[in-house]
Design an enzyme around this catalytic site. Sequence first.
Site, PDB file in Angstrom:
ATOM      1  CG  HIS A  37     -33.488  24.847 -18.667  1.00 21.56           C
ATOM      2  ND1 HIS A  37     -32.659  24.208 -18.008  1.00 21.56           N
ATOM      3  CD2 HIS A  37     -34.677  24.678 -18.249  1.00 21.56           C
ATOM      4  CE1 HIS A  37     -33.216  23.501 -16.913  1.00 21.56           C
ATOM      5  NE2 HIS A  37     -34.311  23.775 -16.990  1.00 21.56           N
ATOM      6  CB  CYS A  82     -27.684  19.048 -42.452  1.00 25.11           C
ATOM      7  SG  CYS A  82     -26.581  19.510 -40.960  1.00 25.11           S
ATOM      8  CG  ASP A 137     -27.908  18.895 -46.013  1.00 24.00           C
ATOM      9  OD1 ASP A 137     -28.546  17.922 -45.482  1.00 24.00           O
ATOM     10  OD2 ASP A 137     -26.796  18.997 -45.981  1.00 24.00           O
ATOM     11  CB  THR A 173     -23.861  16.278 -38.204  1.00 17.72           C
ATOM     12  OG1 THR A 173     -23.657  17.832 -38.765  1.00 17.72           O
ATOM     13  CG2 THR A 173     -22.530  15.557 -38.966  1.00 17.72           C
ATOM     14  CG  HIS A 192     -34.608  29.130 -17.237  1.00 19.14           C
ATOM     15  ND1 HIS A 192     -33.592  28.376 -17.106  1.00 19.14           N
ATOM     16  CD2 HIS A 192     -35.655  28.418 -16.824  1.00 19.14           C
ATOM     17  CE1 HIS A 192     -33.697  27.252 -16.600  1.00 19.14           C
ATOM     18  NE2 HIS A 192     -35.127  27.267 -16.297  1.00 19.14           N
TER      19      HIS A 192
END
Length: 149
Positions: free
Chosen positions: A97, A64, A7, A66, A132
């Site tokens: 994983h 973005c 963004d 955060t 996994h």
Amino acid sequence: MIALACDHAAVGMKNEIIKLLEEMGLTYKDFGTYTEESCAYPVFAARAARAVAAGECDRGIVICGTGIGISIAANKVRGIRCGLCSDPLSAELTRRHNDANMLAFGARIVGVELAKAIVRAFLTTEYEGGRHQARVDMLAKLENGEDIE
Ligand code: RB5
């Protein structure tokens, strides 16, 4: 082929990651945004995530401010396992994983050099499979509303 999206908060960071991909000899498709004009991260997350889910791109990287909003958005697309990482070890482990097919991070959270180390770890680590796999299969079942207990 790596899908990229960001963004307005992360255009400069995305351009740094593009330079890294070029140094690594990897091809990429940039799904925008391309300017610092305010925009909605789900739009760009969806473009990149749908390209990964459709097999047009092998992996995706979304950024973005955060990393949170754009990772949530990417994870809404069926088949996407997007790991939000602020350190290289998490990026390595989300490949080993979780078989993450997308990486998210925050341009306002990590610096450029740390971001590059995160991307390198994500793109150079293989999935371990084995124990996994059953857990990764459960993620797909959750998407389908299936019982996983
Ligand atoms: C944009 O200001 C900001 O909200 C966005 O980049 C992101 O951090 C959202 O999760």
